[in-house]
Structure formats: C-alpha cells, structure tokens
Design a protein around this motif. Structure first.
Motif, PDB file in Angstrom:
ATOM      1  N   PHE A 239      -8.148   4.701  -4.970  1.00  0.00           N
ATOM      2  CA  PHE A 239      -6.783   4.386  -4.548  1.00  0.00           C
ATOM      3  C   PHE A 239      -6.216   5.417  -3.577  1.00  0.00           C
ATOM      4  O   PHE A 239      -5.104   5.891  -3.726  1.00  0.00           O
TER       5      PHE A 239
ATOM      6  N   PRO B 270      -5.049   1.460   0.813  1.00  0.00           N
ATOM      7  CA  PRO B 270      -4.694   0.174   0.206  1.00  0.00           C
ATOM      8  C   PRO B 270      -5.965  -0.614  -0.110  1.00  0.00           C
ATOM      9  O   PRO B 270      -6.893  -0.616   0.714  1.00  0.00           O
ATOM     10  N   PRO B 271      -6.045  -1.282  -1.278  1.00  0.00           N
ATOM     11  CA  PRO B 271      -7.274  -1.994  -1.650  1.00  0.00           C
ATOM     12  C   PRO B 271      -7.455  -3.304  -0.878  1.00  0.00           C
ATOM     13  O   PRO B 271      -6.493  -3.850  -0.343  1.00  0.00           O
TER      14      PRO B 271
ATOM     15  N   GLY C 237      -9.571   0.749  -3.934  1.00  0.00           N
ATOM     16  CA  GLY C 237      -8.788   1.542  -3.004  1.00  0.00           C
ATOM     17  C   GLY C 237      -9.576   2.652  -2.333  1.00  0.00           C
ATOM     18  O   GLY C 237      -9.051   3.734  -2.077  1.00  0.00           O
TER      19      GLY C 237
END
Lengths: 285, 331, 335
Positions: free
Chosen positions: A43, A46-47, A63
């Motif tokens: 993370f 942004p995933p 992420g």
C-alpha cells in the motif's frame, strides 16, 4: 575464452539472442538497487492501477508498484538459480571427475547412485520437505535442497568426458610423474570439462528456477520473499485474472519466459559449439 | 579390344567447408584419369590421406557435402548399358547399384546395421534384383554362402556376434550375391590380422575369377597389390602419379614415390634398416606448387617446384608423372 | 549373448532396488531433519477444519507418532518406517479420516497413470518422428519451423505452460473444459458421452505435457540422426541402392531409437513431476491434485504416502523400460 565468446556472438544468432535476452533481464534485476520502494512494503501506491506512464506495469491489489516489485522478484529468482547451479556444479564436478578418472568399481558405484538421483521424482520430495519445514522454509534452504538433488544429470555428462580423458597421454604422463589424483583432476582434466559445465549451468539454472516458480505459485516456499513465483502466487490469491488485473500475471510470466528462453538459447548454442560434428553441419546449411 | 568398363577422366573433387566465416578447400582428388578393363583387378595405392578413398567415393557417386565434384566424368560401360555416374538420375543409379556395381567397404566392423540380423541386409540390398519369392530368394542366398564356404547360419546372427574376419566375409558374400560386373573394394583387409587377411584376399580373388567381374582394389599395402592386382595406379597428394601393369611397376617404377613404396616392403635377407621418407604428406588444403611430391623427393630440381609434371606414357601401358622418371632407380 | 541377458537383468533389478532404497531414505531423512514437532502441527492443521472426536485424535496421534517415527530410538523408527512402506500401509488419511491413505492414492493413481502413459507415448513418438525426419531431411523448411516451435516451448516449465493454456482456453477462448477429469455430476457408466467427456477433459493436460516434452525428444533425435547418417552402415545402404524410406526407418531411426529409449527411462522422473504439476493446474483428479490438497489441509500421512508411492511407481516404470530394452538393442551388455 574471450575469443570464443566474440566468435559465438558474431556468428551464432542463437547465442547472440540469448545474450541479449539475459542482459535485458539482468539489467532489469539490477534496477532493484535504485527502487524507490522497499520490496515488502504494501500500500505504497494506489492498488489495481493498469499500466501507465507513472506505473509502467501497473500496481497490484496489495498496493505495490509491479515494475519495482518485479525487479526484486527477478533478482531473487536469478540469485536462487545461480546459487543452486553453483552448489550443484561443485557436486557434479567432483562426482563426475572422480567417477570418470577412477573407472571400474568406483565409477559403477557412483553412476548407480547418480542414475538413482536422475530417476527419483523430485517434486513430491520437495513438497514433503516443505510440508515438514512449513514456516521454517526459506529461500536458502530450498536452494540447498535442490542443489543436493539436482547434480546428477550433469555429473553423468562430465563423467563421460572424464572417462575419455583418462586414456589420453597427458593423464598417463601426469600419473607417471607422480601427480596426485586431485592435482591431475584440477589441473589437467578440469579445463576440458569446463565448456560442458558452462552449458549445463544454463540448463541447471533453468531447471531450478522452473521448480522454484512452481513451488512458489503453489505457496510451497517462503511466500514473504518476493520471487517471480511468489508474485504469481499472490496474484492468484487475489484472483487477479478473475478481477481483470491481468498485468499482475502477465508481466511476471513474460519476464520469466524470457529468462527461460535466454538461458536455453545459450545452452543450446554452446552445446553446438562444443560438438564439432553439429557445428560442421551448421556451416553447410 | 572393347571399351574399358570404367572410364574416369579429368576428375576433380574438393572438400569445401566454411566454419566461422573461414573458407577451406581440400583438394582431395585433382585431375585424375584412369580406366579399368573388363575382368581385371585394378589396384590403387598410396599412403593415407592421399585421396584414394575420396576418389572411390566420387567414382561410386557417394558424395555428401562438404565433398563436391568440380570437373570430370565417371562412366561405366556395362555389357548392355552405359551410365554416367554424375549425370544419371537417382532411379537409374538405384537400378545399377548391387546388380552391376557393388562395394566392399573399409572398416567392415560397421557396415552392417548393428541392430538387425544379417539376413535383413541381404533382403534390403539384393531382393529387388533377384526377385522371386522370399523363400526362393533366401535359398539362393544360402547356396551362394555355401559356395563361399560360409555357414548359412550367419544369416540369423547379429553383426556383433561375428568376428571381424567373419563380418568381412559376409560383406563379400553380400557384395557378390547379385553377380555384379564391377566391384569396388576399399581397404577390405585393413582392419584384419594377417592370417584372416590372407583368407579374405583368397576369397575375393576366387569369387572375382568365378564371376569374371572387374575390381578396383584400394589398399596402402603394396604386398597385397603385388599378389592380387593386374594393373596398379599410385596416388600421391590427390593425383595419380604412376600407372601400369603391376608386374611392370614393381620391376621398373617410373616415379620416385612408387620406388619408395616398393623399397619399403620388407624382403628376406634385409640387413640395413629401411630409409623412410622425410617430411609429412602434403597438406591438401594448401598443396605444394608444381609437383606435389617435390618437397620430399630425392630427385627434385627447379622445374619440379614450378610446374606440375604431366602424365606421360613411358612404355606401352605404363604412364608416370615425373620430370626425372629416367633417373628413378629400380629396386 | 544368452549369458549376457541374465546379468543385464540382475543389474537392472539391482538399480531398481537402489532407487527405491535411496528414495525412501531421502524421504526418511527429510521427515526426520525437521526442527518442529510435526505431530502436533499436523493434528492442529487437521482439526482446524472441523470437529474431530477425541478418540480419533488419539488414534491419529498414535498413528502419526509411528509414521513420523517418533516411537522408540532412531533404529526402531527406521525399521518401522520401512515396514509401513513395504506393506503399503500409511495409516488413515487425516483429512478424509478414517479412509486409509492407500485407498485415496489407489483412487487417484489410475488418472495419473493414464494421463502419463498417453501423453508420454504421444510426445515421445511424435517428437522422435519429427526429429528423425528433421535430421534426415535437414534442408526441409517445414521441419525446421516445426523444430523451432518445439524448441520455443521446451525451456518453459510445466507449470507456466499449463497456466498459459488455462488462460487461453479458460478465459480468452473458452472452448475446452479446464478443470476436472470429466463433467461434474456425470454418472461413470462408460457410455460414449462419458468417454467423450473423459477425453475432452484430458486434452489440455495432455497438450501442456506434450508442448513441454516435444522439444527435448525432437532435438535429441535430430542430433542423433544427423550423426547416424554419417555411419558406415548408412553409407553402405545408400551405395547398395536401398530405398530412402527404408534407410530412414530401419537403419537411421531404428538405431537412433536405442539411446532415445534410455533417455525415456532417464526422464521418467521429470515427466512424472510435470504430470502432477499439470494435474494440479487443471484440477485433474490424479495424484498431483491429491498431493497439493493434502499439503493444504495438512494431511501428513497422505503426503508421505504419495511421495513413497511416486518413488516406487517411477522406479517400476523405469524397470519396465529397462526390461524391454534388449528387444530394441541386441548388443545388450552389463553396464
């Protein structure tokens, strides 16, 4: 050696293609040293972003930036292959040279053991190994295990060359001048088998990486060290294909296939170089 | 006199290879002319790598790259058929092979298929020429083997179960079962020990007399030539350097190389050790200028380095290629 | 020759015994080199999926202690281990308690064996045929292209090739069944429909095994043939005017097959690995799928059972090839 290398590069397209592929893969692996993200942090981006100019290979559901993550993964995968190859080369060389040099009973005994290791199905054994190790399983331990199981095929090749060297004049000169077996093997025979060792190294790396990827994809390794197989494992865990995150699978598979083909081309072209008969055949056609 | 069975004229065959961009040309056969008359045994002599085997391959049209035929022709005049070996079609060649032209090869160890019984060789090679039913065919083969004093049981053996001499006898039986008009024998006795060799030679001789075939017999062994052949050709460095009736060549050699070959034969009562030739056989990838023998020749003069001597008839039926043939000492 | 065969036989039987011996020992060492207590770990893993009666757990623990060889000293453990292997009794499965492991393996084995036999024979025959033709007609363009294709797939591991086929035929162009051994809920009555379903489910596993395997046989055969065509007996047959087809079949290929059969025996272990990996990808109900699911549910006796059975089965297959080998090569000698 350098001369041979340049000749091969200039005149053998397979060899040149193999070198180019592997150089690209290695270069990619080296990029890991300048990665902006540590390999195990998630993370940080942004995933689930598809490939774009900011994230060349997209991002994962965890992420991570796939491009930079993959540099670590391929580096670990290559290192794994090389580690297995180096350790198993030493085993194969010692056993092959000693068997070929000694001949007779020693040779027969060693080759019987050797053939055993060729025949035994390794996959169930490696799975069993993982099963009893579970959380204690690590990258290095798997490499060691595979090296101990994966020397046999190449030992047989080395032995067959050593067997023919045994009857050559310089071996007898060495024996009569009182050289020890160790010195004859290291100083006289080793140079002759090195070209074979080189080409089998490529095949061995291919073989061990193949196993590593397979075991990782099934989750039968240390899934916290990123390798190409582990990457595919996590992608499967997040059902990336069903979710349409195709890049998470596509780039690792592509990269590992390029590596396999590169190593294979090197092995094949070097084999051809070693065997003069097939070289002659090639020069005509 | 009728036309010779085999006419070779101006034959030139080189090995051409290119490895890593480097072209190499080995002039194994260079401008060879020779004839073989009906019913005679023509001997071909010379040290190893002088081009004997290449010449034979070219005559038989067993040419595989890198060997190439650059010039010349090979013509067989069989009883009712004339065939140009390098002009004929595959089918025409297949038609004469074994029926009219057969071979006894060098290194009998490996000329029979190691994984099949001897019987299959006879069927594969000869059945299409003899025809009839399989049983009748095998009866003919058995009768032929008996005529050559071989047990018909050998048909059921695998090649590795036979001794070297036995294998060579079987090959001779195989080569003669179709009663060919021409037999090419390429070093058939080289790998055998002396006693077996003698038996094999006797066998070739008797079967040749019986069939009335013509034979080209290749060996480096001058003693064999003296005992077996009617005429003799000597090769050196890819060229024919002398040719004549065997008796004439031995009595009065016209080329210093021939003289050397004859002189090196052991004789009863020899006291002094034989003198060997100095120097190595010529490198055919880069042959010496002029006469190819000149670097090793005791008679060599300036002209030998500049010009290649032509084949000249020095006595009826006796030719040699040497500028100093009159100085060659008889043994 | 007659005196050679029994000796050869003895040698091969000895090799078989050695493979089994070393293989089982590796399994023993691997299971005993572990730093953790596998019994409690296995029980924990096995019981987390559902309630198991205390008696069952006790039975399991006892059976596990024996299997892990934790009863008695090392020598006793070793003997007990062998005794179990010898009679093929690996105790009850933990995940499918109390079904014996041998029953589960027995159920899965026919799938794996038939998959293996079909794909291996197909791959071996096709690879050798094409490779032999490519070696004999070295200038043929179609064969060169075939060789290039076969070689391109060869270096890629079984798992990746199977995975690629799964993606292509499962997501991109879904025309073939990608999972299971036959259509779900179908009665196994050997009707045409059932057999058709069996075959269609086998296509992808067989194809992925064949894609990886072809290249090796192809290249091996091609280089063997290109060497054999220079042998004296081939030249002699050509001089004898023997037909080209016959030279190729009964002289060239026939001789090249001899080392290729040895090669087949040598590769069986690797081919077996490939088969069980492929099975897992396509959910084929064989030993491979069983093995992977056994690991996931922590079924130790099943994993150990499959490992041992695999070792014995592969060695048996190798022995079988070895015994047939003299039919192909009359020159059999003791090695």
């Amino acid at each position: 050696m350098g001369r041979i290398f340049i000749d091969l590069l200039r005149l053998n397209r397979q060899f040149a293609a193999g070198i180019v592929l592997l150089s690209l893969v290695t270069l990619f692996a080296l990029l890991s040293f300048v990665s902006p993200y540590p390999p195990n942090d998630s993370f940080v981006v942004p995933p689930d972003l598809p490939p774009s100019w900011t994230n060349l290979m997209g991002t994962t559901s965890r992420g991570q930036d796939l491009f930079w993550l993959l540099t670590f993964a391929i580096r670990n995968t290559l290192l794994f292959g090389i580690t297995v190859a180096v350790i198993s080369r030493i085993l194969a060389l010692v056993i092959g040279l000693v068997a070929g040099y000694s001949g007779g009973l020693v040779d027969r005994a060693l080759m019987s053991i050797n053939d055993t290791f060729i025949v035994i199905p390794l996959f169930p054994i490696l799975v069993l190994f993982y099963f009893v190790m579970k959380d204690h399983m690590s990258w290095g331990l798997l490499a060691l295990m595979m090296a101990c199981l994966g020397w046999a095929y190449d030992a047989r090749l080395i032995r067959s060359v050593a067997l023919s060297l045994r009857t050559r004049e310089f071996t007898e000169t060495g024996i009569f001048s009182g050289m020890s077996m160790r010195r004859i093997l290291v100083e006289e025979h080793l140079p002759y088998v090195l070209p074979i060792v080189f080409s089998t190294t490529m095949n061995n790396i291919n073989w061990s990486i193949g196993f590593e990827v397979t075991l990782s994809v099934l989750g039968f390794t240390d899934i916290n060290t990123p390798t190409v197989g582990v990457l595919i494992y996590w992608a499967n865990q997040h059902t990336a294909l069903v979710a349409g995150i195709w890049w998470w699978i596509f780039f690792p598979v592509l990269l590992v296939i390029l590596t396999f083909i590169g190593l294979f081309l090197l092995a094949v072209s070097m084999n051809e170089h070693i065997d003069p008969r097939s070289r002659l055949g090639r020069s005509e056609g | 006199m009728s036309a010779p069975v085999l006419e070779v004229s101006g034959l030139r065959a080189y090995y051409r290879t290119a490895a890593f961009g480097i072209r190499r040309e080995v002039r194994a056969v260079d401008d060879v002319d020779l004839c073989v008359e009906a019913g005679e045994i023509y001997g071909l002599a010379g040290e190893s790598s002088c081009g004997k085997t290449t010449l034979i391959k070219t005559i038989a049209n067993a040419i595989q790259p890198p060997l190439e035929v650059l010039a010349g022709s090979v013509v067989f005049n069989f009883k009712d058929q004339r065939i140009d070996m390098h002009g004929a079609s595959r089918e025409e060649l297949r038609d004469i092979r074994w029926k009219r032209l057969s071979y006894i090869m060098q290194g009998s160890m490996n000329v029979l298929n190691p994984v099949r019984r001897v019987r299959h060789a006879f069927v594969d090679f000869a059945f299409r020429h003899i025809g009839r039913s399989k049983a009748e065919f095998l009866d003919i083969v058995r009768a032929h083997l008996r005529r050559l004093h071989l047990e018909p049981d050998v048909l059921d053996a695998y090649p590795h179960q036979l001794s070297g001499g036995m294998r060579q006898r079987v090959t001779i039986a195989l080569a003669t079962v179709c009663r060919p008009e021409f037999i090419i024998a390429d070093e058939p006795t080289t790998a055998l020990d002396v006693v077996v060799q003698k038996g094999v030679l006797a066998m070739i001789h008797s079967v040749q007399r019986e069939l009335g075939s013509s034979v080209i017999f290749v060996t480096h062994d001058m003693a064999v030539h003296a005992n077996l052949t009617d005429r003799l050709g000597i090769m050196y460095g890819g060229r024919l350097v002398e040719e004549g009736r065997t008796a004439d060549v031995f009595r009065r050699p016209r080329h210093p190389y021939t003289a050397h070959l004859i002189a090196s034969l052991p004789r009863l009562g020899d006291a002094a050790p034989k003198e060997g030739l100095t120097g190595a056989p010529p490198n055919l990838a880069d042959p010496p200028s002029g006469c190819r023998f000149h670097p090793r020749c005791p008679l060599a003069s300036d002209i030998c380095q500049r010009e290649a001597p032509p084949m000249t008839e020095l006595a009826p039926g006796h030719r040699a290629a040497c500028f100093h043939s009159d100085q060659v000492m008889p043994p | 020759m007659i005196s050679g065969y029994p000796l050869y036989l003895l040698g091969r039987l000895g090799q078989f015994a050695l493979v089994v011996f070393i293989g089982i020992n590796i399994a023993f060492i691997v299971t005993h080199a572990t730093p953790i207590d596998p019994v409690e770990q296995s029980i924990a893993a096995a019981t987390q999926f559902g309630s198991t009666s205390p008696e069952a757990i006790a039975l399991m623990r006892q059976s596990l202690r024996e299997l892990y060889g934790l009863e008695g000293d090392l020598a006793e453990q070793y003997v007990a281990f062998w005794r179990r292997v010898a009679v093929g009794d690996f105790g009850p499965s933990l995940s499918a308690f109390p079904t014996p492991v041998s029953v589960l393996i027995g159920r899965a084995l026919p799938w794996t064996v038939s998959l293996l036999v079909v794909s291996t024979l197909l791959t071996w025959a096709l690879g050798n045929l094409l490779g032999g033709l490519a070696g004999y007609y070295a200038k043929n363009r179609t064969l060169r292209l075939a060789g290039l294709l076969a070689m391109a797939f060869h270096p890629i591991p079984y798992y990746i090739v199977a995975f690629l086929l799964l993606i292509v035929f499962g997501y991109l162009w879904p025309v073939l069944p990608i999972s299971g051994g036959y259509k779900m809920n179908m009665t196994r009555d050997w009707s045409w429909e059932f057999i058709g379903s069996l075959l269609s489910h086998a296509i992808l596993p067989v194809c992925s095994l064949a894609l990886v395997g072809l290249g090796g046989w192809f290249m091996g055969m091609r280089s063997l043939v290109s060497n054999i065509v220079t042998e004296d007996y081939v030249t002699y047959a050509e001089l004898g005017g023997v037909k080209r087809g016959r030279i190729l079949g009964s002289y060239v290929m026939r001789n090249a097959l001899v080392p290729q059969v040895t090669g087949l025996a040598m590769s069986l272990g690797a081919i077996f690995n490939g088969a069980i990996i492929t099975e897992q990808v396509f959910g084929y109900p064989g030993v491979g799928t069983l093995l992977v699911s056994a690991v996931h549910v922590g079924d130790y006796s099943l994993v150990l059972g499959i490992t041992t059975v695999s070792i014995v089965a592969v060695s048996l297959a190798v022995l079988l090839i070895d015994l047939l080998y003299p039919l192909l090569d009359p020159r059999v000698k003791v090695r």
